[in-house]
Scaffold this motif. Sequence first.
Motif, short mmCIF file in Angstrom:
data_model
loop_
_atom_site.label_atom_id
_atom_site.label_comp_id
_atom_site.label_asym_id
_atom_site.label_seq_id
_atom_site.Cartn_x
_atom_site.Cartn_y
_atom_site.Cartn_z
N HIS A 1 2.41 0.06 11.40
CA HIS A 1 1.75 1.23 10.83
C HIS A 1 0.56 0.80 9.96
O HIS A 1 -0.52 1.38 10.01
CB HIS A 1 2.77 2.02 10.00
CG HIS A 1 2.22 3.23 9.34
ND1 HIS A 1 2.09 4.42 9.98
CD2 HIS A 1 1.74 3.44 8.10
CE1 HIS A 1 1.55 5.31 9.17
NE2 HIS A 1 1.34 4.73 8.01
N ALA B 1 10.10 0.92 -0.44
CA ALA B 1 10.13 -0.54 -0.48
C ALA B 1 9.88 -1.06 -1.89
O ALA B 1 10.52 -2.02 -2.31
CB ALA B 1 9.09 -1.11 0.49
N VAL B 2 8.97 -0.43 -2.62
CA VAL B 2 8.67 -1.01 -3.94
C VAL B 2 9.60 -0.52 -5.05
O VAL B 2 9.60 -1.11 -6.12
CB VAL B 2 7.20 -0.78 -4.38
CG1 VAL B 2 6.24 -1.52 -3.50
CG2 VAL B 2 6.86 0.68 -4.43
N LEU C 1 6.69 -0.74 9.36
CA LEU C 1 5.64 -0.62 8.33
C LEU C 1 4.45 -1.52 8.66
O LEU C 1 3.30 -1.16 8.44
CB LEU C 1 6.23 -0.98 6.96
CG LEU C 1 5.33 -0.78 5.76
CD1 LEU C 1 4.91 0.67 5.64
CD2 LEU C 1 6.02 -1.21 4.47
N ASP D 1 -8.38 1.75 -1.16
CA ASP D 1 -7.28 0.80 -0.96
C ASP D 1 -7.23 -0.19 -2.11
O ASP D 1 -6.17 -0.52 -2.62
CB ASP D 1 -7.51 0.03 0.35
CG ASP D 1 -6.55 0.48 1.42
OD1 ASP D 1 -5.94 1.55 1.21
OD2 ASP D 1 -6.41 -0.20 2.44
N TRP D 2 -8.39 -0.65 -2.51
CA TRP D 2 -8.46 -1.64 -3.58
C TRP D 2 -7.98 -1.03 -4.89
O TRP D 2 -7.20 -1.63 -5.62
CB TRP D 2 -9.91 -2.12 -3.70
CG TRP D 2 -10.05 -3.26 -4.64
CD1 TRP D 2 -9.81 -4.57 -4.36
CD2 TRP D 2 -10.46 -3.19 -6.00
NE1 TRP D 2 -10.04 -5.32 -5.48
CE2 TRP D 2 -10.44 -4.51 -6.50
CE3 TRP D 2 -10.83 -2.15 -6.86
CZ2 TRP D 2 -10.77 -4.81 -7.80
CZ3 TRP D 2 -11.17 -2.47 -8.16
CH2 TRP D 2 -11.14 -3.78 -8.62
N GLY E 1 -4.27 -0.66 -4.71
CA GLY E 1 -3.61 -1.96 -4.81
C GLY E 1 -3.59 -2.47 -6.24
O GLY E 1 -2.57 -2.95 -6.73
N LEU F 1 7.78 5.12 3.13
CA LEU F 1 8.34 3.78 3.34
C LEU F 1 7.86 2.82 2.25
O LEU F 1 8.64 2.02 1.73
CB LEU F 1 7.89 3.25 4.69
CG LEU F 1 8.81 3.44 5.88
CD1 LEU F 1 8.24 2.77 7.12
CD2 LEU F 1 10.19 2.85 5.59
N ILE F 2 6.57 2.93 1.90
CA ILE F 2 6.02 2.01 0.88
C ILE F 2 6.69 2.27 -0.47
O ILE F 2 7.12 1.33 -1.15
CB ILE F 2 4.50 2.21 0.76
CG1 ILE F 2 3.83 1.79 2.05
CG2 ILE F 2 3.95 1.40 -0.40
CD1 ILE F 2 2.35 2.11 2.11
N VAL G 1 1.19 -4.93 -0.38
CA VAL G 1 2.05 -5.30 -1.52
C VAL G 1 3.51 -5.07 -1.14
O VAL G 1 4.38 -5.93 -1.37
CB VAL G 1 1.67 -4.49 -2.77
CG1 VAL G 1 2.61 -4.78 -3.92
CG2 VAL G 1 0.24 -4.78 -3.20
N ALA G 2 3.80 -3.90 -0.53
CA ALA G 2 5.18 -3.58 -0.16
C ALA G 2 5.71 -4.55 0.88
O ALA G 2 6.84 -5.04 0.78
CB ALA G 2 5.26 -2.15 0.36
N PHE H 1 -1.15 -0.54 -8.25
CA PHE H 1 0.19 -0.99 -7.89
C PHE H 1 0.56 -2.26 -8.63
O PHE H 1 1.65 -2.40 -9.15
CB PHE H 1 0.27 -1.24 -6.37
CG PHE H 1 1.00 -0.18 -5.63
CD1 PHE H 1 0.64 1.15 -5.79
CD2 PHE H 1 2.06 -0.49 -4.80
CE1 PHE H 1 1.31 2.15 -5.11
CE2 PHE H 1 2.74 0.49 -4.13
CZ PHE H 1 2.37 1.81 -4.28
N MET I 1 -6.66 -5.53 -0.59
CA MET I 1 -5.61 -5.15 -1.54
C MET I 1 -5.18 -3.74 -1.18
O MET I 1 -5.96 -2.81 -1.29
CB MET I 1 -6.22 -5.20 -2.94
CG MET I 1 -5.26 -4.85 -4.02
SD MET I 1 -4.29 -6.24 -4.45
CE MET I 1 -5.28 -6.91 -5.76
N SER I 2 -3.97 -3.61 -0.72
CA SER I 2 -3.52 -2.27 -0.34
C SER I 2 -2.03 -2.18 -0.64
O SER I 2 -1.30 -3.17 -0.53
CB SER I 2 -3.83 -2.05 1.13
OG SER I 2 -2.77 -1.45 1.79
N PRO I 3 -1.54 -1.00 -1.04
CA PRO I 3 -0.12 -0.87 -1.39
C PRO I 3 0.80 -1.31 -0.26
O PRO I 3 1.85 -1.91 -0.50
CB PRO I 3 0.05 0.61 -1.65
CG PRO I 3 -1.30 1.13 -1.94
CD PRO I 3 -2.27 0.26 -1.21
N ALA I 4 0.39 -1.02 0.99
CA ALA I 4 1.26 -1.39 2.11
C ALA I 4 1.42 -2.91 2.18
O ALA I 4 2.52 -3.42 2.44
CB ALA I 4 0.67 -0.86 3.41
#
Lengths: 378, 332
Positions: free
Chosen positions: B74, A350-351, B71, A236-237, A240, A346-347, B8-9, A243, B3-6
């Motif tokens: 989720h 969104a971005v 989201l 995840d880190w 992130g 979805l992510i 951030v989104a 991203f 820190m995770s993309p979700a």
Amino acid sequence: MRVAFERQKYLIDYTLAALLRRKTRNLGLLLVYALLVFLFASVLLLSQGLRREAAALLQDAPEVIVQRLAAGRHDLLPADWLDSLRRIRGVSDARGRLWGYYYDPAVKANYTVMAAAERPLAEGEILIGAALARVRAIGVGDVFSLRAASGPPALFKVAGILEPSSELLSADLLLLSESGFRALFQFPPERYTDAVLTVSNPREASTVARKIALALPSSRPILRSEMLRTYDAVFDWREGVTFLALAAPLLAFAVLAWDKAAGLSAEEKREIGILKAIGWETGDILRMKLWEGALLSLTAFLLGYLLAWWQVFHGGARLFAPILKGWAVLYPDFRLTPTVDPGQILIVLAVTVVPYIVATLVPGWRAAIADPDAAMRG
Amino acid sequence: MLMSPALVALGLIAFVATGAVLLACGFALRILGCWDLASGGELQVRLERRTYLISTLLGFALGAELLSLLLFVHTAESLSSQFVGAMCATGVLNANAFGFPALLLKIAVFFLAALWLLLNRIDNRGYDYPLVRLKYGLLLALAPLTVAEATVQTLYFLGLKPDVITSCCGSLFGADGRGAAAELAGLPPEPTLVAFYGTGAALLVSGLAFRRRLRLGPLFAAGCALAFGVAIAAIIAVLSLYVYENPNHHCPFCLLKAGYGYLGYALYVPLFVAAAAGLGAGLIAPLGRIASLRAVVPGEVRRLTWLALGGFGIFYGLATWVIVRSNLVLLG
């Protein structure tokens, strides 16, 4: 309802024709847009695949691993600890493991060396991982030489090569018999590297760990769930951070989209003027502009996502692999299981799509509110 | 912080939506103060032009808010593996004091945003901007909520620390616990099921009657709100037990797990859509009295009523299927 539907259909029809009239200009934007989706989707698909792979591997990992600590460092575990561990209620079995690392200056890599009690190996026999066999160019029956801890080289006969399907785990693995291992490293008798426990009820693992910490104060129990959690957090880190690093191209793309949408050519302005003069309302022009954005976004999204999917699952994921996978000399060669997760889609939407829409809305509106005569005159 | 993309989104959506709503608020104040359709002055023409931009911008921003609820849930569910003690989204939302307030604010924003989008849709179809004041008045009510939601969500994300030991759903949704969740979990099954199906029948009758007499709008809206509340209570008190086949597991979030076939999404999405459509239908029905909307409102209300009844139908159908299929014997 039908009228509204037909109306949208004609609007789409017109928008498509208008987009195709300015092919080169829109193609450029489309490619950049698709590239952006590709970058974000690659990161997500790759790390999701890796996380899945790690979780699948750890499913078979022992519930609890016990290490001995001396002055806060990992130390060898005495064999009599195994009896104390077996006596703890809830533990159905405790086994000592022998493993360690061996640095091979010839390939400048570390091997993982392990004693495999469950395999019938003689003292001078060895099983080697597939990646290692590739790098050292050896096969079954060859002699493999390792430098023993006492100095002289120890010679082992390669009895087999581990299956390539387990390469994620066995790329750099050497399996020896227990006596072979002890002889190679001059390992003290009645000592093990660590111990693995089988817990009858996996839900009791944390209670068992607490009991171990109480019974053997210098021990460190490690739970499988902790390892899974750490993997999740690490991926995840990494995702992130990647991203955030992609925020700069995203911003550049938003500026490009704004600029493209704001810089209407004289021909486009005239076109809007004529449309308004023949009865299109401001709302219709705005809707047309939104359809333009939606069609472009959809195409770019499909293109970028499919390309990312192909790249990650069939193209070896070369792009982000060094950041997300980590790095090693003897890196395993493995394929990720292809998956599509709606949350991920979805992510990515969104971005990428949200900034695009925000960037193009105001220029689209400016074009839509222009007076027909002013627009036609340019 | 994690820190995770979700995250951030979600942060990006909240930032964009709040920015759009605040921008629109400034405009809303001018509309409420200066809007005069009879005037042909420069200011009025500017306002009319700008309302296109603002309503489209808000359409996107609030549409993104609707998706962000999905989201958010989720994400909370998928982060549960990273917190010690968390078995599902409950634990993650409980990881600090802002989790559940963020969820509740998001739900409130979801319903208000749906209502605003509906009003906007109807307003765009009347030739004389009939709902412009109402629409922007509602926006001024929505704005503080959106700002609060974005703030609480940010505080929640910033305060997420994986080393915090959180509590699992068993302690929050246990029948012996304290608080609203435990109260709901402690509801007796038989009366809850009677209330659940009774509300469903009442809603169906009121919906069919409402399609003939638009005057019954507020009644139908109240019925939908009640049915939504009863449905959530029934999920916690009874339906979850049937799904997990365990008489003590009341968690409404574990339903979202892959292990239960993502049943939660199949239950919650129709329920939320139906409740929003039903509330919207009931509340916009009285607008049929406005001359320029006389032709628009009845058709729209009928469509929304069908959507609401259809959504509740799917929800009730699935709930009944869950009860019938389950091996748990709770009654009799």
